[in-house]
Design an enzyme around this catalytic site. Structure first.
Site, PDB file in Angstrom:
ATOM      1  N   GLU A 435       7.638   9.148   0.657  1.00  0.00           N
ATOM      2  CA  GLU A 435       7.665   7.941  -0.225  1.00  0.00           C
ATOM      3  C   GLU A 435       7.979   6.914   0.901  1.00  0.00           C
ATOM      4  O   GLU A 435       9.143   6.537   1.090  1.00  0.00           O
ATOM      5  CB  GLU A 435       8.779   7.792  -1.043  1.00  0.00           C
ATOM      6  CG  GLU A 435      10.262   8.477  -0.842  1.00  0.00           C
ATOM      7  CD  GLU A 435      11.092   8.161  -1.836  1.00  0.00           C
ATOM      8  OE1 GLU A 435      11.026   7.325  -2.750  1.00  0.00           O
ATOM      9  OE2 GLU A 435      12.229   8.690  -2.024  1.00  0.00           O
ATOM     10  N   GLU A 444       5.410  -0.305   5.847  1.00  0.00           N
ATOM     11  CA  GLU A 444       6.910   0.440   6.421  1.00  0.00           C
ATOM     12  C   GLU A 444       6.190   1.665   7.454  1.00  0.00           C
ATOM     13  O   GLU A 444       7.021   2.601   7.534  1.00  0.00           O
ATOM     14  CB  GLU A 444       7.581   0.902   5.450  1.00  0.00           C
ATOM     15  CG  GLU A 444       8.422  -0.204   4.935  1.00  0.00           C
ATOM     16  CD  GLU A 444       9.352   0.034   3.632  1.00  0.00           C
ATOM     17  OE1 GLU A 444       9.606   1.326   3.479  1.00  0.00           O
ATOM     18  OE2 GLU A 444       9.773  -0.676   2.771  1.00  0.00           O
TER      19      GLU A 444
END
Length: 637
Positions: A435, A444
């Site tokens: 995740e 990210e």
């Protein structure tokens, strides 16, 4: 005295004011208005018919006080319960020089007296196309004093001449203005706030008439800094019991204004004479209490509306415990992951092999363990055997994982304290679960992380998620433009704050066109030469006259087959709050005309140490390229 004051739309209670044109006895009137349930009073600071002369004698030297004494109310009452109003005869944009000069002097006199009284807000009318001199006088006033008043510009939602009954249908009317119909009053406001350089102290008091414009015009207004809505008593209808009510269309508008926590101002005389005047206010309270309840996402996001946050950098920084805690509370995300792992296990292990075929699962970036727990639940649900590795680079979160293992998981789970890109795995994985997505999907550095880890995935192995796509949409929001502008830091380039993205719960904004896909990444990536740099060109048709302040970013991901997660508004996973949208601002607002196309160019760039985005608008006009070489913002590898 009144329970609440200007600026205090607290809780579910409607904050409201009474607008009066003449107030003979100020203390008595204030008491009566408070008794009716209003929180503040809008009134002229000078007698509305007292025209002052500033150039010609003898009137210039007329003796006696200019207006009543400030001693009639306590300082606290002036500070919280009174909104000043400009005298109606003041016309600083008059073509007649004598009227213009006199109006300028009178306007400054009234604004200065309002500042002396410490009024929280001052109402000024915007009722024509040319308000340039009004903008100059007001801007000068804001820049010279040490006062903190807000200035509410009273703008009609529909221009008064658009409501005229005396215009013969289909007959040509003499139009001197560039914008007609519904566009007009928004353009008055837009030009005015542009002249005032988007001052944070200038807001909108939107006057709502009996006729409402089309939805796209209302949508556009809701991207503006509306602090008050002015409701004339004449727009209220009467129900069977004789009480004032609003039409369904007006009710819908009130619901949307309540979401922005505007204050309501009732103006005009009582049109429902057998009922108390407070019945108008009671009806607004009734609407407030009967509006649709907030959903789970809105409840979670309460207090974060239009609040800019720096995107997380979990590769470069170690996250804090509270950050993990917030993400773990998301009820939707982990149930979707569980469903994806469940389906994947059933697809990979036929029923007859369920006791012998042990699938190796690796959770990459295990955090405090929610994906490990989701994997264990999925295996139990599928009745399949798994062996788990929980890989986490944050040594603080590893403490939590090791406690989980000791108390709950046992030998089924191996905790690995390592960066997934550097870990030498003892065996290859059937399934890797991660995740690592940000609000803009890849921001990210999920692509770089998973590319670095896929060497320990079997050739027929599966990555969950398998694919993700970022989306962009153009937006207008003077609130967000001002918030970004205020992020200036003294040791950086004065415009650096416009060259970085922000995670933000978008609230007071207007989306100008539907989101379009930007960058897509798939895993595992079997390209012989992996390159995660990207460049895309997006074109957005715009159907209203508006102003562009930046771009909202969203993402969609396919976890496995038909199991997805999305924060794109059209497909948003219901009840999921792990991600707010991302905002890419632009340095200069760009005016966009109806029918024009906004063209934006987006780049994803990288070197051996970092990744960054660059962006530029190339239509309807060209902007500068934002963040070249990652000079203002990068994401560390």
């Amino acid at each position: 005295m009144a329970a609440m004051a200007v600026g205090g739309a607290g809780g579910s209670r409607v904050s409201s004011g009474r607008d009066l044109n003449c107030v003979p006895e100020i203390a008595d009137t204030l008491g009566a208005v408070a008794k009716q349930g209003f929180d503040f009073l809008c009134m002229p600071v000078f007698h509305p018919r007292f025209k002052r002369e500033f150039t010609q004698e003898p009137a210039k030297s007329r003796p006696g006080p200019q207006t009543r004494s400030d001693l009639l109310l306590s300082g606290r009452d002036w500070n919280t319960l009174i909104v000043g109003k400009l005298s109606p005869w003041i016309r600083p944009d008059s073509k007649v020089e004598k009227i213009r000069r006199n109006s300028e002097a009178a306007m400054l006199q009234e604004l200065n007296f309002g500042a002396y009284l410490g009024l929280p807000a001052f109402l000024l009318p915007l009722n024509q196309e040319d308000n340039t001199n009004l903008a100059r006088v007001l801007t000068n006033h804001i820049h010279t004093g040490h006062h903190s008043s807000m200035f509410w510009m009273r703008v009609p939602l529909v221009a008064p001449e658009d409501l005229r009954d005396d215009i013969i249908e289909n007959a040509p009317t003499s139009h001197t203005e560039e914008y007609s119909g519904e566009e007009k009053t928004w353009m008055w406001w837009h030009n005015f706030r542009t002249l005032c350089d988007y001052s944070k102290r200038i807001a909108v008091a939107l006057e709502i008439g009996a006729d409402l414009p089309s939805n796209h015009v209302i949508d556009r207004w809701l991207g503006e800094p509306i602090k008050a809505a002015i409701l004339p008593t004449s727009i209220f209808l009467t129900n069977k019991k004789g009480f004032p009510v609003l039409s369904k269309m007006h009710q819908r508008l009130i619901f949307r204004l309540l979401k922005l926590e505007v204050q309501f101002i009732i103006t005009g005389t009582n049109h429902h004479s057998e009922k108390e005047f407070c019945s108008y206010l009671q009806y607004l309270e009734y609407l407030s209490q009967n509006r649709p309840p907030p959903n789970a996402y809105e409840l979670f996001a309460k207090g974060y509306e239009d609040y800019l946050q720096s995107p997380l950098q979990p590769l470069m920084d170690n996250l804090e415990s509270q950050t993990y805690e917030v993400f773990e509370k998301d009820p939707i995300k982990y149930s979707q992951y569980q469903q994806a792992i469940y389906k994947c296990l059933l697809d990979r292990v036929p029923e007859e092999e369920k006791d012998t075929n042990i699938q190796v699962l690796m959770v990459l970036g295990a955090g405090r363990g929610p994906l490990v727990n989701a994997s264990l639940r999925a295996a139990k649900q599928a009745d399949r055997r798994i062996k788990l590795y929980a890989v986490e680079k944050n040594p603080n979160a590893v403490v939590t994982l090791e406690n989980w293992q000791f108390e709950e998981w046992g030998s089924q789970v191996t905790v690995v304290s390592s960066d997934m890109r550097e870990w030498v795995a003892p065996e290859k994985a059937d399934i890797i679960v991660s995740e690592l997505l940000g609000s803009f999907a890849d921001n990210e550095l999920s692509p770089e992380s998973l590319d670095g880890a896929q060497h320990f995935l079997k050739d027929d192995g599966v990555s969950i998620p398998g694919e993700y796509t970022s989306f962009l949409a153009p937006i207008s929001s003077s609130k967000l433009y001002n918030e970004v502008r205020a992020c200036r830091e003294k040791d950086r380039d004065p415009e650096a704050q416009f060259e970085m993205p922000y995670v933000v719960r978008l609230h007071n904004f207007h989306q100008l066109s539907a989101p379009q896909p930007c960058f897509t990444f798939s895993h595992p990536n079997r390209d012989p030469m992996i390159d995660n740099n990207r460049y895309c060109t997006l074109e957005f048709p715009v159907e209203v006259n508006t102003v562009l302040h930046g771009f909202a970013g969203y993402f969609e991901t396919v976890l496995y087959q038909d199991i997805t997660l999305s924060i794109r508004p059209e497909t948003h996973s219901p009840g999921m709050f792990s991600w707010f949208p991302i905002l890419f601002p632009i340095k200069q607002p760009i005016t966009v005309r109806e029918g024009q196309t906004i063209c934006v160019r987006f780049w994803r760039c990288s070197n051996s140490k970092k990744v960054w985005y660059e962006w530029a608008v190339t239509a309807p006009v060209c902007s500068a390229i934002h963040n070249p070489t990652g000079r203002s913002y990068t994401i560390g590898l």
